[in-house]
Design a protein around this motif. Structure first.
Motif, mmCIF file in Angstrom:
data_model
loop_
_atom_site.group_PDB
_atom_site.id
_atom_site.type_symbol
_atom_site.label_atom_id
_atom_site.label_comp_id
_atom_site.label_asym_id
_atom_site.label_seq_id
_atom_site.Cartn_x
_atom_site.Cartn_y
_atom_site.Cartn_z
ATOM 1 N N ALA A 233 42.251 55.162 45.436
ATOM 2 C CA ALA A 233 42.618 53.762 45.219
ATOM 3 C C ALA A 233 43.335 53.253 46.473
ATOM 4 O O ALA A 233 43.918 54.025 47.217
ATOM 5 C CB ALA A 233 43.532 53.645 44.010
ATOM 6 N N ASN A 234 43.276 51.972 46.675
ATOM 7 C CA ASN A 234 44.018 51.391 47.811
ATOM 8 C C ASN A 234 44.796 50.177 47.342
ATOM 9 O O ASN A 234 44.763 49.113 47.947
ATOM 10 C CB ASN A 234 43.080 51.040 48.964
ATOM 11 C CG ASN A 234 41.917 50.160 48.540
ATOM 12 O OD1 ASN A 234 41.772 49.839 47.362
ATOM 13 N ND2 ASN A 234 41.088 49.761 49.491
ATOM 14 N N THR A 235 45.491 50.372 46.234
ATOM 15 C CA THR A 235 46.369 49.338 45.699
ATOM 16 C C THR A 235 47.785 49.899 45.576
ATOM 17 O O THR A 235 47.982 51.114 45.542
ATOM 18 C CB THR A 235 45.894 48.877 44.309
ATOM 19 O OG1 THR A 235 45.739 50.037 43.461
ATOM 20 C CG2 THR A 235 44.566 48.152 44.396
ATOM 21 N N ASP A 236 48.744 49.014 45.477
ATOM 22 C CA ASP A 236 50.144 49.441 45.390
ATOM 23 C C ASP A 236 50.667 49.474 43.956
ATOM 24 O O ASP A 236 51.493 50.316 43.612
ATOM 25 C CB ASP A 236 51.034 48.509 46.216
ATOM 26 C CG ASP A 236 50.752 48.602 47.701
ATOM 27 O OD1 ASP A 236 50.452 49.715 48.176
ATOM 28 O OD2 ASP A 236 50.828 47.554 48.392
ATOM 29 N N LYS A 237 50.190 48.531 43.121
ATOM 30 C CA LYS A 237 50.785 48.403 41.780
ATOM 31 C C LYS A 237 49.767 48.415 40.649
ATOM 32 O O LYS A 237 50.121 48.718 39.516
ATOM 33 C CB LYS A 237 51.606 47.113 41.713
ATOM 34 C CG LYS A 237 52.797 47.098 42.657
ATOM 35 C CD LYS A 237 53.573 45.783 42.543
ATOM 36 C CE LYS A 237 54.768 45.774 43.500
ATOM 37 N NZ LYS A 237 55.532 44.502 43.423
ATOM 38 N N ILE A 238 48.520 48.032 40.913
ATOM 39 C CA ILE A 238 47.562 47.946 39.822
ATOM 40 C C ILE A 238 46.568 49.104 39.891
ATOM 41 O O ILE A 238 46.243 49.598 40.973
ATOM 42 C CB ILE A 238 46.805 46.599 39.827
ATOM 43 C CG1 ILE A 238 45.954 46.445 41.098
ATOM 44 C CG2 ILE A 238 47.792 45.454 39.693
ATOM 45 C CD1 ILE A 238 45.059 45.217 41.086
ATOM 46 N N PRO A 239 46.070 49.571 38.732
ATOM 47 C CA PRO A 239 45.188 50.732 38.714
ATOM 48 C C PRO A 239 43.780 50.398 39.213
ATOM 49 O O PRO A 239 43.311 49.263 39.103
ATOM 50 C CB PRO A 239 45.153 51.116 37.234
ATOM 51 C CG PRO A 239 45.381 49.824 36.514
ATOM 52 C CD PRO A 239 46.355 49.056 37.383
ATOM 53 N N VAL A 240 43.123 51.428 39.757
ATOM 54 C CA VAL A 240 41.723 51.327 40.150
ATOM 55 C C VAL A 240 40.967 52.435 39.442
ATOM 56 O O VAL A 240 41.348 53.614 39.517
ATOM 57 C CB VAL A 240 41.542 51.466 41.674
ATOM 58 C CG1 VAL A 240 40.067 51.272 42.049
ATOM 59 C CG2 VAL A 240 42.420 50.482 42.421
ATOM 60 N N VAL A 241 39.903 52.058 38.736
ATOM 61 C CA VAL A 241 39.115 53.049 37.999
ATOM 62 C C VAL A 241 37.646 52.942 38.392
ATOM 63 O O VAL A 241 37.168 51.879 38.803
ATOM 64 C CB VAL A 241 39.248 52.888 36.474
ATOM 65 C CG1 VAL A 241 40.671 53.154 36.029
ATOM 66 C CG2 VAL A 241 38.783 51.510 36.018
ATOM 67 N N ASP A 242 36.967 54.058 38.299
ATOM 68 C CA ASP A 242 35.527 54.111 38.542
ATOM 69 C C ASP A 242 34.829 54.352 37.213
ATOM 70 O O ASP A 242 35.167 55.294 36.488
ATOM 71 C CB ASP A 242 35.182 55.238 39.517
ATOM 72 C CG ASP A 242 33.725 55.198 39.944
ATOM 73 O OD1 ASP A 242 33.438 54.641 41.009
ATOM 74 O OD2 ASP A 242 32.868 55.730 39.200
ATOM 75 N N LEU A 243 33.859 53.488 36.891
ATOM 76 C CA LEU A 243 33.067 53.633 35.670
ATOM 77 C C LEU A 243 31.692 54.193 36.001
ATOM 78 O O LEU A 243 31.154 53.965 37.090
ATOM 79 C CB LEU A 243 32.878 52.282 34.980
ATOM 80 C CG LEU A 243 34.009 51.690 34.158
ATOM 81 C CD1 LEU A 243 33.521 50.442 33.438
ATOM 82 C CD2 LEU A 243 34.555 52.688 33.149
ATOM 83 N N SER A 244 31.121 54.891 35.041
ATOM 84 C CA SER A 244 29.746 55.350 35.203
ATOM 85 C C SER A 244 28.823 54.162 35.425
ATOM 86 O O SER A 244 29.113 53.036 35.002
ATOM 87 C CB SER A 244 29.294 56.119 33.954
ATOM 88 O OG SER A 244 29.188 55.228 32.848
#
Length: 518
Positions: A233-244
């Motif tokens: 991820a390249n964020t500081d406060k919010i989540p980053v997710v990968d979906l199929s």
């Protein structure tokens, strides 16, 4: 009397040569016997991949792996230590759970990316929104406030989840060509839209976070059934997710058709502050030339979309097994044998670069380094890495390797020096004879390299056993060679882009404070 002395000396020479040949044959045979009849590869793979798991730099699993390696070597009577070379942002993966609550209830297949900020146990519930197609950056800036309170979908919807070889086997030629053309048009349009927005896939998340998005949803398809690339991820406060691909496509189509899905994301993780980073270094001391070195090389870290089985668990257990075998059948090597398990290769060869920088006395006296890092397949290629006389010594050593192994290997000399790719490049840049034991693909690029499918079941143990035998024999022959290897460099050809003669790659310093804000 002189004739008798000459005859005696000749007989002694013949006898000594015969005994040496017998000894060489005996050691090679013993290496094969130990590898085939007492292999520890499956057990090592189980302990490393299944029990310890992925080895992302800065995580507790990476620390556990380093401790395990030292304990394993000591169990075999091999000296080993963990050598600190820097610090990294400490992070621990937690539970990822993604549910679509509306228009129907379904649990989605996905995971948070490495170093993703946490949602906390309660999670985040919001609607997804796709990037808008815009004509220019002004239009994008005008649209940007609409992401506030939303999950933003930042990947292109793929037109098919079938790999090209599946289409090639079953589709008509016309249908296959039509799909490829449509996909290319879609990719071109997607890339053009990013240019119109004034962003790239590397910096778009930062802009969306600043605009108030509650999370980022991506799908980085790896062009294989069920395979996605999982990086950071390249964020500081919010989540980053990968979906199929399947679930991402479903959400994307709903958004396109005006349906408003509701998503709940729980992506727990924990920040651990600064943590030390290590290389695990094991040593079998040389008896005659202790200050000349053979290095068995493999990076220890992995990405954490899966357990890092083929990148680089298989390279790791190859070197562990080769060292175990050598300690048992060749316990008193002529030259010192070092086994280097490097940290943070995935972020830029950092562990091996640190070793090169910190240990010039070793690097300057390397007889040979053998590195394995491109999957589970048997070794099929060795090049000279630009060392002019590499053919002479690599050729000598390979003669001792059984035909059933060498028949698969193509060699190329003098070759060109590596400028990256894996840890041997760190040593090549410093002028040390370092060589990649390159493997057969087994669909490495699409299915296991940095994906969510890089797990124990993808290991082909017969091929890994082949590589452990090859590595052990090469290390033995390099150690016993009466000659020190030449470091003379070949004249490199012209650069196809500039027309100028290429220069040898430069030594680069490691990142010793990874992802740590000063």
């Amino acid at each position: 009397m002189k004739k008798r002395l000459v005859y005696f000396c000749f007989a002694l020479f013949v006898c000594t040569s015969f005994l040496f040949a017998q000894t060489t044959d005996d050691v090679v045979a013993a290496i094969q016997k130990e590898a085939n009849e007492n292999s520890q590869l499956e057990q090592l793979a189980y302990e490393l991949m299944d029990v310890i798991g992925p080895r992302l730099v800065g995580t507790p699993q990476m620390e556990n792996a380093h401790k395990w390696a030292v304990e394993t070597y000591k169990k075999w009577g091999i000296e080993a230590k963990n050598e600190e070379w820097g610090k990294w942002r400490g992070w621990q993966r937690g539970i990822t759970h993604i549910d679509m609550l509306e228009p129907r209830l379904v649990t989605l297949d996905g995971m948070q990316l490495a170093w993703s900020p946490s949602t906390g146990k309660k999670g985040v519930t919001a609607n997804p929104i796709a990037l808008l197609t815009v004509s220019d950056s002004l239009a994008f800036d005008k649209w940007l406030p609409s992401v506030k309170g939303k999950f933003v979908m930042v990947s292109m919807e793929q037109p098919t989840g079938r790999p090209d070889e599946n289409w090639e086997e079953y589709a008509t030629e016309t249908s296959f060509e039509k799909m490829k053309n449509e996909r290319q048009e879609k990719e071109d349009a997607w890339q053009q839209n990013f240019k119109n927005m004034g962003y790239t896939s590397r910096n778009i998340n930062e802009a969306l976070e600043k605009a108030g998005a509650v999370g980022i949803i991506q799908s980085r398809w790896s062009e294989g059934f069920g395979a996605n690339k999982i990086f950071s991820a390249n964020t500081d406060k919010i989540p980053v997710v990968d979906l199929s691909l399947e679930d991402y496509g479903m959400l994307y189509r709903m958004v396109e058709h005006g349906v408003t899905p509701t998503i709940k994301l729980v992506a727990e993780s924990k920040e651990l502050g600064e943590v030390p980073t290590f290389n695990t270094i094991a040593t079998i001391p040389g008896k005659e030339l202790p200050n000349e070195y053979i290095i068995l090389s493999a990076h220890f870290d992995s990405w954490d979309g899966a357990t890092g089985a083929t990148d680089n668990g298989t390279g790791t257990i190859t070197m562990l097994e080769a060292a175990r075998i050598l300690k048992k059948v060749y316990p008193n090597p002529k030259r010192t044998i070092i086994i280097g398990h490097w940290g943070s290769e995935e972020q830029g060869l950092n562990g091996s670069r640190a070793f090169v920088e910190d240990h010039p006395e070793i690097v300057n006296n390397v007889q040979a380094l053998f590195n394995q890092d491109n999957g589970t397949g048997r070794v099929v290629s060795i090049t000279g890495q630009g060392f002019l006389n590499a053919y002479d010594y690599i050729g000598r050593w390979l003669q001792a390797v059984p035909d059933d192994i060498t028949q698969h290997i193509e060699t190329s000399f003098p070759g060109s020096p590596a400028r990256g790719g894996s840890d041997y490049a760190s040593f090549v840049a410093a002028g040390a004879p370092a060589f990649s034991l390159s493997s057969l693909s087994w669909d490495y690029g699409n299915y296991t390299w940095h994906t969510n499918l890089d797990t124990y079941d993808k290991i082909v143990f017969d091929d890994v056993r082949n590589n452990a035998i090859l590595t052990a024999i090469l290390a033995y022959k390099a150690s016993e060679d009466p000659e020190k290897t030449s470091r003379e460099k070949a004249v490199l050809g012209n650069d196809s882009k500039t027309g100028e003669i290429r220069i040898w790659p430069q030594v680069k310093s490691p990142e010793r404070a990874g992802m740590i804000e000063e």
